[in-house]
Every structure is written in C-alpha cells, then in structure tokens.
Design an enzyme around this catalytic site. Structure first.
Site, PDB file in Angstrom:
ATOM      1  N   LYS A   1       5.552 140.297 -30.883  1.00  0.00           N
ATOM      2  CA  LYS A   1       4.445 139.296 -31.047  1.00  0.00           C
ATOM      3  C   LYS A   1       3.485 139.446 -30.210  1.00  0.00           C
ATOM      4  O   LYS A   1       3.205 140.387 -29.232  1.00  0.00           O
ATOM      5  CB  LYS A   1       5.178 137.901 -31.070  1.00  0.00           C
ATOM      6  N   MET A   2       2.283 138.596 -30.336  1.00  0.00           N
ATOM      7  CA  MET A   2       0.975 138.690 -29.542  1.00  0.00           C
ATOM      8  C   MET A   2       1.201 138.670 -27.992  1.00  0.00           C
ATOM      9  O   MET A   2       0.779 139.422 -27.278  1.00  0.00           O
ATOM     10  CB  MET A   2       0.069 137.702 -29.902  1.00  0.00           C
TER      11      MET A   2
END
Ligand code: PLP
Length: 379
Positions: free
Chosen positions: A192-193
C-alpha cells in the site's frame, strides 16, 4: 533490463528501525504502547476533519469493526461496490449479512450513485427494510463521487463506511478520503501507500467511537478487575512493533504520494497520442487521486492485442502488472447475491491492467515500461 519492476514495493525511510528499537528497549512488545498512540496521532493529523483514528491489525479488521458499530448483523443487507478487492465485502459476510453489489460509473470506476439510489429503492420494495450501510470504495486511490453518495445516504438515512484502503492521501474537494462517512478504512498492507508490514486503521467520528472501537478490538473486555465479557470481541489491535514501522513510514508518506503522482504524470505524457491505450486520470479538478497504482485500458480493436497478452509479454520483460479487480458480482462466492449492474466493471475487468507505480519505480523504469507496452501493440 536485469532488474524486475514491481507494482508497488515497500520502501522504508530508515527511521522505522529506531522506533522498533525503542519498543524493544522499553519492552513494549505488545499490541498497545507508545508507537501505537503516536502512529494514531500522526494519522489523525494527516486525515484532519477532527476525526479520531484507531490502529488495527488489518484494513479488513477495520471494515469488520466499522460494520459491527453500525449494527450490521445476520439478515441485514449492506450495499457494497462490486468493482473492488474481496476484503471490501467479506466482512459483511462475517456478520451473516448480505452484500448487495452496485456497479461502477465510468468517470471514477467507483460506485455509481444513480444505481445506488435505484438499488436502495428496490431493496426497500423487495425486503421491506433499508440496507444497513453503504460501503463505497476509492479504488486504486481514485476518489469516488463521494458527495453524491453521501447525499443519497443522507436522503435515506443510511450510514456510510468508506473503504479508503487504497486511497491514503487522496482527496475530494480538498478533503481526505476516509473522512466523509461515519467510518473510514485505511490499509497498511505490504503493497500500500505506506506499510506496517500488515495493518490497517479505522477513522472514527469522535473519542467515544475511538473507545468503542478499541473495546471491540481487544476482546470486548468490560471494566472489571477480572475478565468480564458481555459482548463478542476480536483480537484486532495493531502491535506496537508494527506501529513503529508506521511511525517511520509517516515521515515519508507525503514523498510517497508525490512520487506516485509523478509516475502517473510521466505515464500520462508518454501515452499521449497512443491509440487504444487509456490511462485512468482524475475526471476533473475536484478529484485528487493518490494514484496508488496507475491503471490503463487496452482497447483490443484499436491495438490488435488485449490486456492478458500484454500482461504475459510484460512479465517476460521483467515488469509486474495485474489485471483490474474482478467484480464481486462475477465472483463464484457471491454469484447469487443481489446486484445492480450496468456492464461498466465487467468491461473494465476485460480491458484493464495495473502498471507499476511504487516508490522504487524510476523515471527510466516508466520509459522502459511504456516502450515495452508500445511494443505489444499490433496496430
Ligand atoms: C479496496 C481494499 N479494501 C480492503 C483491503 C483490505 O486491507 P488489508 O489487506 O489491510 O486487510 C484492501 C487491501 O488489501 C483493499 O485493496
């Protein structure tokens, strides 16, 4: 190229180890502690809107605890987005409730507000009761038409639980995704980010909701000296070690987001004028995607190839890609669930690919990826 280019690999700031070491040095090697508190505080300031944040073991756990607090239970229906990862909908099934799937609209690829309203009316007519919650997703970091979705939700007095697992830092009209609904969900899974190796968070409206979320996340223990339980709880709290990773990651979150957007801009320039390849971009300036993954549609008629041929060819060239999510209403496990479809998500699934966008993807990588995609085109 000898290296392999991945979609979105974890990328450390270097500070993670300091926070982890501190946890070891002070023996806070438990699912609570100073790193958990500080990570929650960092997230709270990042998302704004006077929200509170509870760090949990996964985004999936956050969705589950959001549903529980909205009173979703056996026999209820919850309106879900069909075009998503299964974790958006599975916690509805954990509760013995039924996900009702809504197709996407073209501009954002997220929940179609017109179909949402049609579905609410139809579910009330067919079952005699309102869906218990609406669960839109900001897929690939593209904000949904959240103002329209919230307006419909308010009209029918149904709460919204926003799945912003892929949308940390994305904004609609300057407001962070995950802060529009009663609850919002973040994920810090490995790709994810930012990552905590695995983890998630529930964005909640106030201190009381934060306390209640922590109560459910720690086996619903009542305030007695002995272990007293009046409700079913879960072991969903984030570990103080994982939260240490999260604190380190928060120091590079803005850089990560800027990099994902930069990579998207490079793709946008490079694909300009390439017939049959469409890069997904913000529909207008109200939308500010984090571009967690860049995504393209490949038109078979115009290119003489298709997404799967391109995927296989790129794989051979050392480039990881991934088909777009297969819509939930087409998944065998959900094939008998009610659904309201317009063909959009099925068409996207049959045309689209996610292409690398993470912090390790360089400008040269982007040029190489685009060159290799162009080499796949037969027209
Ligand atoms: C749209 C969406 N919802 C929910 C989740 C679940 O998050 P987690 O993997 O942290 O449980 C993910 C990611 O994995 C996701 O992409």
């Amino acid at each position: 190229m000898d290296k392999r280019i991945y979609l979105c690999l974890a990328h450390m700031s270097g500070k993670e180890q300091d926070f982890i070491r501190e946890a070891f040095d002070t023996n806070w090697v438990v699912p609570l502690g100073p790193n958990v508190n500080a990570f929650e505080d960092d997230l709270k300031h990042f998302v704004g809107q006077n929200k509170e944040v509870v760090a949990l073991s996964a985004g999936t756990a956050a969705i589950h605890l959001g549903l529980i607090q909205l009173g979703v239970s056996a026999g209820d229906e919850v309106i879900c987005q069909s075009f998503t990862f299964c974790a958006s909908a599975n916690p509805v099934a954990y509760q013995g409730a039924t996900p009702v799937f809504i197709d996407s609209e073209e501009d954002t690829w997220n929940m179609d507000p017109a179909l949402l309203e049609e579905a609410i009316k139809d579910r009330i007519a067919k079952t005699g009761k309102k869906p218990k919650a609406i669960l839109p997703v900001h897929l690939y970091g593209m904000p949904a038409r959240i103002d329209e979705i919230c307006a419909i939700a308010a009209k029918y007095d149904i709460p919204v639980l926003e799945d912003a697992a892929e949308a940390l830092g994305s904004e609609f009209k300057g407001q962070k995704c995950g802060t529009f609904g009663t609850f919002g969900v973040l994920s810090f899974n490995g790709n994810k980010m930012i990552t905590t190796s695995g983890g998630g968070a529930l964005i909640v409206p106030d201190e009381a909701a934060k306390k209640q979320t922590m109560f459910y996340a720690t086996q619903a223990r009542e305030p007695f000296p002995h272990y007293q339980h009046e409700k079913i709880g879960y072991n969903y709290r984030m570990s103080n070690i994982c939260a240490g990773i999260g604190r380190g990651q928060m120091t590079v979150l803005e850089d990560h987001i800027a990099h994902h957007r930069h990579v998207h801009d490079l793709y946008a320039k490079a694909f300009e004028g390439v017939e049959g390849i469409t890069l997904k971009s913000n529909p207008d300036d109200r939308f500010n995607a984090n571009y967690w993954l860049s995504t393209i549609l490949i038109d078979p008629e115009k290119t003489g190839t298709n997404y799967d041929e391109v995927r296989v060819q790129l794989d051979a060239k050392g480039i990881e890609t991934r088909p777009l999510w297969k819509p939930m209403h087409l998944q065998p496990v959900y094939v008998n669930n009610p659904c309201y479809v317009n063909g959009v998500s099925e068409r996207l699934f049959n045309m689209g690919l996610c292409i690398p966008a993470g912090p390790w993807v360089t400008d040269e990588d982007v040029a190489y990826i685009v060159e290799q995609i162009k080499a796949c085109l037969k027209k």
